[in-house]
Design an enzyme around this catalytic site. Structure first.
Site, mmCIF file in Angstrom:
data_model
loop_
_atom_site.group_PDB
_atom_site.id
_atom_site.type_symbol
_atom_site.label_atom_id
_atom_site.label_comp_id
_atom_site.label_asym_id
_atom_site.label_seq_id
_atom_site.Cartn_x
_atom_site.Cartn_y
_atom_site.Cartn_z
ATOM 1 N N HIS A 128 -7.657 -2.135 12.030
ATOM 2 C CA HIS A 128 -6.806 -1.205 11.281
ATOM 3 C C HIS A 128 -7.286 0.255 11.380
ATOM 4 C CE1 HIS A 128 -4.555 0.693 8.074
ATOM 5 N NE2 HIS A 128 -5.627 0.770 7.311
ATOM 6 N N HIS A 146 -11.674 5.758 7.054
ATOM 7 C CA HIS A 146 -10.877 6.010 5.851
ATOM 8 C C HIS A 146 -10.939 4.895 4.801
ATOM 9 C CE1 HIS A 146 -7.574 3.582 7.680
ATOM 10 N NE2 HIS A 146 -7.163 3.433 6.434
ATOM 11 N N ASP A 147 -11.218 3.657 5.201
ATOM 12 C CA ASP A 147 -11.293 2.571 4.212
ATOM 13 C C ASP A 147 -12.731 2.136 3.910
ATOM 14 O OD1 ASP A 147 -8.620 2.154 3.360
ATOM 15 O OD2 ASP A 147 -8.151 0.975 5.156
ATOM 16 N N GLU A 181 -13.553 2.791 0.050
ATOM 17 C CA GLU A 181 -12.693 1.964 -0.807
ATOM 18 C C GLU A 181 -13.054 0.475 -0.704
ATOM 19 O OE1 GLU A 181 -8.540 3.305 -0.952
ATOM 20 O OE2 GLU A 181 -7.972 1.197 -0.750
ATOM 21 N N ASP A 182 -13.382 0.014 0.476
ATOM 22 C CA ASP A 182 -13.475 -1.439 0.721
ATOM 23 C C ASP A 182 -14.853 -1.968 1.097
ATOM 24 O OD1 ASP A 182 -10.762 -1.626 0.251
ATOM 25 O OD2 ASP A 182 -10.215 -1.457 2.361
ATOM 26 N N ASP A 225 -1.966 5.952 8.268
ATOM 27 C CA ASP A 225 -2.332 4.722 7.538
ATOM 28 C C ASP A 225 -1.064 3.969 7.141
ATOM 29 O OD1 ASP A 225 -4.001 2.901 6.151
ATOM 30 O OD2 ASP A 225 -4.083 4.143 4.351
HETATM 31 N N1 LIG Z 1 0.372 -4.669 6.118
HETATM 32 C C1 LIG Z 1 -0.830 -5.258 6.008
HETATM 33 N N2 LIG Z 1 -1.768 -4.696 5.200
HETATM 34 C C2 LIG Z 1 -2.981 -5.306 5.116
HETATM 35 C C3 LIG Z 1 -3.260 -6.481 5.837
HETATM 36 N N3 LIG Z 1 -4.540 -6.827 5.564
HETATM 37 C C4 LIG Z 1 -5.028 -5.919 4.741
HETATM 38 N N4 LIG Z 1 -4.099 -4.987 4.436
HETATM 39 C C5 LIG Z 1 -4.302 -3.848 3.531
HETATM 40 O O1 LIG Z 1 -3.663 -4.155 2.314
HETATM 41 C C6 LIG Z 1 -3.302 -2.937 1.639
HETATM 42 C C7 LIG Z 1 -1.888 -3.092 1.089
HETATM 43 O O2 LIG Z 1 -1.867 -4.188 0.221
HETATM 44 P P1 LIG Z 1 -1.693 -4.012 -1.334
HETATM 45 O O3 LIG Z 1 -1.693 -5.356 -1.969
HETATM 46 O O4 LIG Z 1 -0.520 -3.120 -1.579
HETATM 47 O O5 LIG Z 1 -2.969 -3.178 -1.804
HETATM 48 P P2 LIG Z 1 -4.444 -3.623 -2.205
HETATM 49 O O6 LIG Z 1 -4.978 -4.478 -1.091
HETATM 50 O O7 LIG Z 1 -5.153 -2.317 -2.346
HETATM 51 O O8 LIG Z 1 -4.362 -4.364 -3.514
HETATM 52 C C8 LIG Z 1 -3.450 -1.794 2.640
HETATM 53 O O9 LIG Z 1 -4.568 -1.051 2.201
HETATM 54 P P3 LIG Z 1 -4.828 0.475 2.631
HETATM 55 O O10 LIG Z 1 -4.994 0.540 4.107
HETATM 56 O O11 LIG Z 1 -5.941 0.939 1.766
HETATM 57 O O12 LIG Z 1 -3.508 1.294 2.315
HETATM 58 P P4 LIG Z 1 -2.627 1.490 0.998
HETATM 59 O O13 LIG Z 1 -1.581 0.432 1.063
HETATM 60 O O14 LIG Z 1 -3.547 1.305 -0.187
HETATM 61 O O15 LIG Z 1 -2.098 2.845 1.131
HETATM 62 C C9 LIG Z 1 -3.681 -2.549 3.977
HETATM 63 O O16 LIG Z 1 -4.547 -1.885 4.875
HETATM 64 C C10 LIG Z 1 -2.251 -7.051 6.674
HETATM 65 O O17 LIG Z 1 -2.422 -8.068 7.321
HETATM 66 N N5 LIG Z 1 -1.055 -6.399 6.722
HETATM 67 MN MN LIG Z 2 -5.964 1.886 5.393
#
Ligand SMILES: Nc1nc2c(ncn2[C@@H]2O[C@H](COP(=O)(O)OP(=O)(O)O)[C@@H](OP(=O)(O)OP(=O)(O)O)[C@H]2O)c(=O)[nH]1
Ligand SMILES: [Mn+2]
Length: 179
Positions: free
Chosen positions: A35, A61-62, A65-66, A122
């Site tokens: 990602h 960027h993550d 946070e992660d 992102d």
């Molecule tokens: N579409 C998708 N997303 C996935 C997958 N695996 C992990 N993610 C991550 O999950 C986040 C979106 O899921 P949510 O349920 O809305 O958020 P959360 O994980 O923070 O609870 C994104 O975080 P983020 O990058 O921090 O972005 P943001 O949504 O917080 O802006 C994304 O990168 C996947 O298989 N598909």
């Molecule tokens: Mn991200």
């Protein structure tokens, strides 16, 4: 080799080590590092971004946070600009999820130009990923809600990078979501 290339390798290696044990939520459990690498690639190949600090921030960027990474660690290793961009795109995981989502919409217009670029890429990556396959346990309604919410965030990022915004606009249009 150019110093920019050396810097990007150092950065991608740091991100890969930090995300080592993390997987995406897709059925294949794709390595999470795909990602951030993909987000940086969207910026360079589709957004025409050449600002090395933006590309580094995209790779990282993550991490705060992660993973166990701290902003102080990023600042010491990659400097204050990269650390600041990452800080701007980092959600406070101590807050309830709804509040985190609301704050992204509220804060988007006030982010720096560099952070707005990372946020656009992102969202573009994650929306394409949702079109590719559904994360484990997500209903179609939850997927659609993510599109609606992402659109609200992207509205606050308008006027930053037309190439990325046009691609996002097309994804929202396909879902019947109006930018
Ligand atoms: N579409 C998708 N997303 C996935 C997958 N695996 C992990 N993610 C991550 O999950 C986040 C979106 O899921 P949510 O349920 O809305 O958020 P959360 O994980 O923070 O609870 C994104 O975080 P983020 O990058 O921090 O972005 P943001 O949504 O917080 O802006 C994304 O990168 C996947 O298989 N598909
Ligand atoms: Mn991200």
């Amino acid at each position: 080799m150019s110093s920019d290339a050396v810097l990007l390798l150092e950065t991608v290696n740091f991100a890969a080590e930090k995300h080592r044990y993390q997987r995406r939520k897709d059925p294949d459990r794709t390595p999470y590092i795909n990602h951030p690498v993909g987000v940086a690639r969207i910026l360079s190949h589709e957004g025409g971004v050449t600002d090395i600090e933006v590309l580094q921030a995209a790779l990282l960027h993550d991490t705060v946070e992660d993973t166990d990474t701290t902003l102080a660690e990023l600042e010491a290793k990659f400097g204050p600009t990269v650390a600041r961009i990452v800080q701007e795109v980092t959600d406070d995981k101590n807050l309830p999820k709804q509040e985190r989502k609301r704050l992204q919409v509220e804060h988007a217009p006030h982010c720096s130009y560099q952070a707005k670029l990372v946020k656009l890429a992102d969202k573009l990556y994650n929306l394409r990923d949702l079109n590719r396959c559904t994360p484990v346990g997500w209903t179609p309604e939850r997927v659609q809600e993510y599109f609606v919410w992402a659109c609200e965030v992207v509205k606050g990022l308008k006027g930053t990078n037309s190439a990325l915004e046009e691609k996002l606009e097309e994804l929202f249009r396909q879902r019947g979501v109006q930018l």
